[in-house]
Write an enzyme that holds these catalytic residues in place. Structure first.
Site, short mmCIF file in Angstrom:
data_model
loop_
_atom_site.label_atom_id
_atom_site.label_comp_id
_atom_site.label_asym_id
_atom_site.label_seq_id
_atom_site.Cartn_x
_atom_site.Cartn_y
_atom_site.Cartn_z
N ASP A 53 0.71 -1.21 0.13
CA ASP A 53 -0.29 -0.94 0.19
C ASP A 53 1.09 1.48 0.16
OD1 ASP A 53 -2.04 1.71 0.25
OD2 ASP A 53 -2.22 1.11 2.81
N TRP A 201 30.26 19.46 -31.22
CA TRP A 201 31.34 19.68 -32.34
C TRP A 201 32.20 19.94 -31.74
CZ3 TRP A 201 34.67 23.73 -34.61
CH2 TRP A 201 35.30 23.35 -35.47
N ARG A 445 24.87 26.84 -41.97
CA ARG A 445 25.94 26.56 -42.99
C ARG A 445 25.59 27.52 -44.37
NH1 ARG A 445 30.41 22.34 -45.35
NH2 ARG A 445 32.17 23.21 -44.44
N LYS A 478 32.61 10.04 -48.60
CA LYS A 478 32.23 10.47 -47.55
C LYS A 478 31.39 11.15 -47.37
CE LYS A 478 34.70 13.55 -44.58
NZ LYS A 478 35.87 13.94 -44.72
N ASP A 480 28.51 13.21 -45.45
CA ASP A 480 29.12 14.26 -44.71
C ASP A 480 27.09 14.84 -44.55
OD1 ASP A 480 30.08 15.99 -42.74
OD2 ASP A 480 31.32 16.74 -44.13
N MET A 481 26.84 15.59 -43.24
CA MET A 481 26.00 15.82 -42.93
C MET A 481 26.36 17.08 -41.80
SD MET A 481 23.26 16.78 -41.54
CE MET A 481 22.33 15.36 -39.08
N ASN A 482 25.75 18.48 -42.59
CA ASN A 482 26.35 19.78 -41.63
C ASN A 482 25.49 21.03 -40.86
OD1 ASN A 482 29.42 19.37 -41.83
ND2 ASN A 482 28.99 18.93 -43.88
N CYS A 528 29.79 10.80 -42.29
CA CYS A 528 30.36 12.26 -41.28
C CYS A 528 28.84 13.33 -41.08
CB CYS A 528 31.32 13.07 -42.31
SG CYS A 528 32.10 14.03 -41.71
N ASP A 550 35.31 16.30 -36.54
CA ASP A 550 36.58 17.46 -36.95
C ASP A 550 37.93 17.50 -36.76
OD1 ASP A 550 35.39 17.49 -39.22
OD2 ASP A 550 33.50 19.05 -39.13
C1 DGJ Z 1 32.51 18.68 -42.18
C2 DGJ Z 1 33.55 17.48 -42.60
O1 DGJ Z 1 33.22 16.79 -41.01
C3 DGJ Z 1 34.94 17.80 -42.67
O2 DGJ Z 1 35.72 16.90 -42.60
C4 DGJ Z 1 34.46 18.36 -43.90
O3 DGJ Z 1 34.24 17.55 -45.14
C5 DGJ Z 1 32.92 19.50 -44.60
N1 DGJ Z 1 32.26 19.32 -43.63
C6 DGJ Z 1 33.40 19.63 -45.16
O4 DGJ Z 1 32.45 20.76 -46.45
#
Ligand code: DGJ
Length: 733
Positions: A53, A201, A445, A478, A480-482, A528, A550
């Site tokens: 309870d 980052w 960016r 590679k 990438d995606m930023n 990346c 990076d």
């Molecule tokens: C971010 C990546 O982490 C880097 O190594 C490089 O490829 C740049 N982008 C390029 O724009």
């Protein structure tokens, strides 16, 4: 069979090689969690739940009133909101009548050999049905006819249990999922530290360890990606647990989008853990007959500390999460032109860099950002994946052929999930990005995120990338995606489905990756995201390695790679030697230390080799020779962490070949300390019954001596960021 069901007491007992996981269906039909921990070979008793309870905790209604406040006081597997359990629920639903209370009770179960995949989602796989057994427990909300299938796969050989959940609307009305964790479970106490991997980052996956405290503690992402900031991983560890001793309970989510990993300590100091898609800004509409599949969580119990936890994840993720032709093979030593040239290059320059790199022993040249559209800066052309003829008059084909002609492999950078407002693609399809009508589109960016929830966008990307890849001898990508998502919405989804956008995006991304990796099985894909912003198990399913950060400064990388190794093997980590002063933090470290840190992963260079001194070129040749000798042990050996950069001035780790015939050990210290002498570093994981020859000196020591007494490290008075390395080869005693 690793799963048993005692039908009279309704007890499920799951056994891996070293652990037991036990659940029981209570008389009311609720699924209680009884135990997770070291292996219990015997049957689990059925009298372990105490019905009590508790003030302000409601009783179960008749006919189970004698179970009292059980819903708020016992430990459960997958709790709901609104019927007496006040802790955070694993699932929350909203029904057509607006109500949000639900109640899941046991209906049935099935046990099968093997383990199936999850529709549209990455997951740990098997190569033979003998590798896993799977239990599915069916729970139902009887009033609203919602079925919830809890799936548990036991992989005894890998010593893990995976969990995921499927929700099926079996009613006649639609309902909305407001929260659907992949798994949840309750611990009977809270005397644990919570370990997470947090950062930013250029400072990803730093190990953070704090005692659990009353209330909710969580890590999560709302960025549309797993993120640099927090990581889809959580572990509870005994307060005294360290690398080699103590109980650790770990959870890793195989997912690349918004997630939440939570631990809630309630008033009786029990702890509820759950992992899954972040419920914040999430709502999934289920029409009658529709279903929803959550991502998978991989659970590891270790009663010998964090080192064993990590090695369990390393082996599983290396062998049964990563796929494709490169899964088990040594990876190429590469050179990438990014920090050497940024956007400022042409074919002649690239060819001369490649030629010089080839002389040094490099195996692959990777052309980074800036080869397409009119991209001389990061402010245009993403989406227009057509070579810039000003820089590359013969296109990628001619350049790749020249590089390949030198005896190198050729790799290429893409950022396929993005579009620049200044691009032909955006001018033609301004609605193809994630956006909300009428609202400003925030740029990150100088770019926007393509709406991968839309089929037309996915088809365009698969098509345009395939053209480039089919046209030239490309061995590596590679990916990438930023930037992260803002103004989250999709032009194609109805208003009630807008909060599905972020998850649909990830499903779309997985579909694109599945398609491209199937079409181009000979290409090695590396993921990346501004370094390691999407270093997660979901991405590893499609791409067996990730650019770790990076930040390529050796001093920073010690922490990033140490933290990353909590869950991921060296074979998953891209690690390069870059120039000094370092471009991210201006630190100067020796070429030797930069080399040894980078050799603890997929090794490469990211600098202008033409500008190196002759002396450094000789050193680079030696580094590459050494790496080629040791890379199989580093990438596919068992890792032992010896010194933590989060606990002191020294960092050390080693890799031991699975047959213990060879090992490599790395040691680094950060800040110099005056008037210090050499110390012993105790090694680990060796065979006590073997001798080991140290290749650098020819000395021979017994395995047990090296583990109990150790090798001498350099004195810390020799300047900042110095290092040492031992290559050990076993000999019979
Ligand atoms: C971010 C990546 O982490 C880097 O190594 C490089 O490829 C740049 N982008 C390029 O724009």
């Amino acid at each position: 069979m690793s799963i048993s069901f005692k039908s009279d007491k309704k007890i499920f007992h799951l056994r891996t090689r070293t652990s037991s996981y036990v659940m029981q269906v209570l008389p009311s039909g609720h699924l209680a969690h009884l135990y997770w921990g070291a292996l219990i070979k015997s049957d689990y008793p059925d009298n372990t739940i105490m019905y009590g309870d508790r003030a302000f905790s409601p009783y179960l209604p008749e006919p189970h009133r004698e179970m009292k406040s059980v819903l708020d006081t016992a430990e459960f597997e997958y709790s709901t909101y609104g019927c007496g359990d006040f802790r955070m629920p694993a699932v929350q639903l909203q029904f057509a009548d607006g109500s949000t209370a639900s109640d899941l009770r046991y209906v049935d179960y099935s046990i099968e050999s093997g383990k199936s995949g999850l529709s549209g989602l990455p997951s740990v796989y098997i190569e033979d049905t003998s590798e896993a057994d799977t239990l599915v427990v069916l729970l139902r909300d009887e009033l609203k006819k919602i079925d919830v299938e809890l799936k548990y796969s036991v992989m005894p050989g890998y010593d893990v249990i995976t969990r995921s959940t499927r929700i099926i609307n079996g009613g006649e009305q639609p309902c909305d999922i407001l929260k659907a964790a992949s798994m949840a479970l309750d611990f009977s106490h809270s005397d644990y530290d919570m370990i997470r991997l947090s950062g930013s980052w250029a400072r990803e996956r730093h190990v953070v360890r704090e005692p659990l405290h009353s209330g909710l503690q969580s890590v999560s992402s709302t960025r549309g990606a797993s993120s640099h900031q927090q990581h889809p991983f959580l572990a509870l560890a005994d307060k005294k647990a360290d690398e080699t001793t103590g109980d650790v309970y770990a959870f890793s989510l195989v997912y690349s989008g918004n997630f939440a990993a939570e631990a809630e300590v309630e008033s009786d100091f029990k702890t509820r853990v759950s992992l899954g898609i972040n419920s914040f800004d999430f709502r999934w509409h289920l029409d009658a007959g529709e279903e929803f599949q959550t991502p998978e969580v991989v659970m590891v119990f270790s009663n010998s500390g964090l080192g064993n936890m990590s090695r369990t994840y390393h082996k599983l993720y290396r062998e049964r999460l990563c796929r494709g032709k490169y899964r088990d093979s040594d990876r190429y030593v590469l050179i990438n032109n990014w920090e050497a040239t940024y956007f400022d290059f042409n074919e002649e320059l690239i060819v001369s860099l490649a030629a010089e790199a080839k002389e040094l022993g490099v195996e692959m040249f990777v052309l980074d950002d800036g080869w397409f559209g009119k991209r001389d800066l990061d402010d245009c052309s993403l989406g227009d994946w057509v070579p810039d003829k000003n820089k590359l008059p013969g296109g990628i084909k001619s350049l790749a052929e020249k590089v390949v002609g030198m005896g190198l492999k050729f790799g290429l950078w893409f950022e396929p999930e993005m579009v620049s407002p200044d691009s032909d693609l955006y001018r033609a399809h301004p609605d193809w990005c994630i956006h909300v009508d009428g609202r400003d589109r925030s740029e990150g960016r100088n770019q926007l995120v393509l709406d991968y929830s839309r089929k037309c966008v996915r088809e365009y990307i698969v098509d345009i990338l395939s053209k480039v890849l089919a046209d030239a001898p490309i061995s590596y990508i590679k990916w990438d995606m930023n930037r992260h998502m803002t103004e989250v919405g999709s032009a194609e989804l109805s208003p009630e489905r807008q909060r599905e956008t972020a998850h649909r995006y990830i499903l779309g991304l997985y579909e694109v990756l599945e398609e491209l990796t199937t079409r181009f099985p000979d290409i090695l894909f590396e993921s990346c995201s501004g370094g390691g912003g999407r270093f997660d198990p979901g991405m590893l399913y499609y791409m067996p390695q990730t650019w770790t950060s990076d930040n390529s400064d050796a001093g920073s990388r010690m922490k990033v790679q140490y933290g990353t190794s909590m869950v991921y093997p060296a074979s998953a980590m891209g690690a390069h030697v870059s120039v000094v002063p370092n471009h991210q933090n201006h630190r100067v470290t020796s070429l030797e230390t930069r080399g040894l840190v980078a050799m603890s992963g997929n090794f490469g260079y990211e600098l202008d080799v033409r500008k190196m001194t002759d002396e450094d070129k000789v050193a680079v040749k030696d580094q590459i020779k050494l790496y080629r000798k040791i890379r199989h042990t580093v990438l596919f050996g068992d890792q032992y962490r010896l010194k933590s950069p989060f606990e002191g001035n020294e960092t050390a780790w080693m890799y031991v070949a699975p047959n213990k015939g060879e090992a490599v050990a790395f040691y680094f210290y950060s800040m110099a300390e005056s008037n210090t002498r050499s110390k012993r570093l105790k090694l680990a994981g060796l065979d006590s019954d073997m001798n080991y020859r140290i290749e650098e000196t020819g000395e021979v020591f017994a395995g047990d001596f090296l583990m109990q007494v150790g090798v001498w490290t350099p004195p810390m008075s020799e300047g900042d960021f110095k290092s040492a390395f031992w290559h050990l080869v076993a000999e019979k005693k």
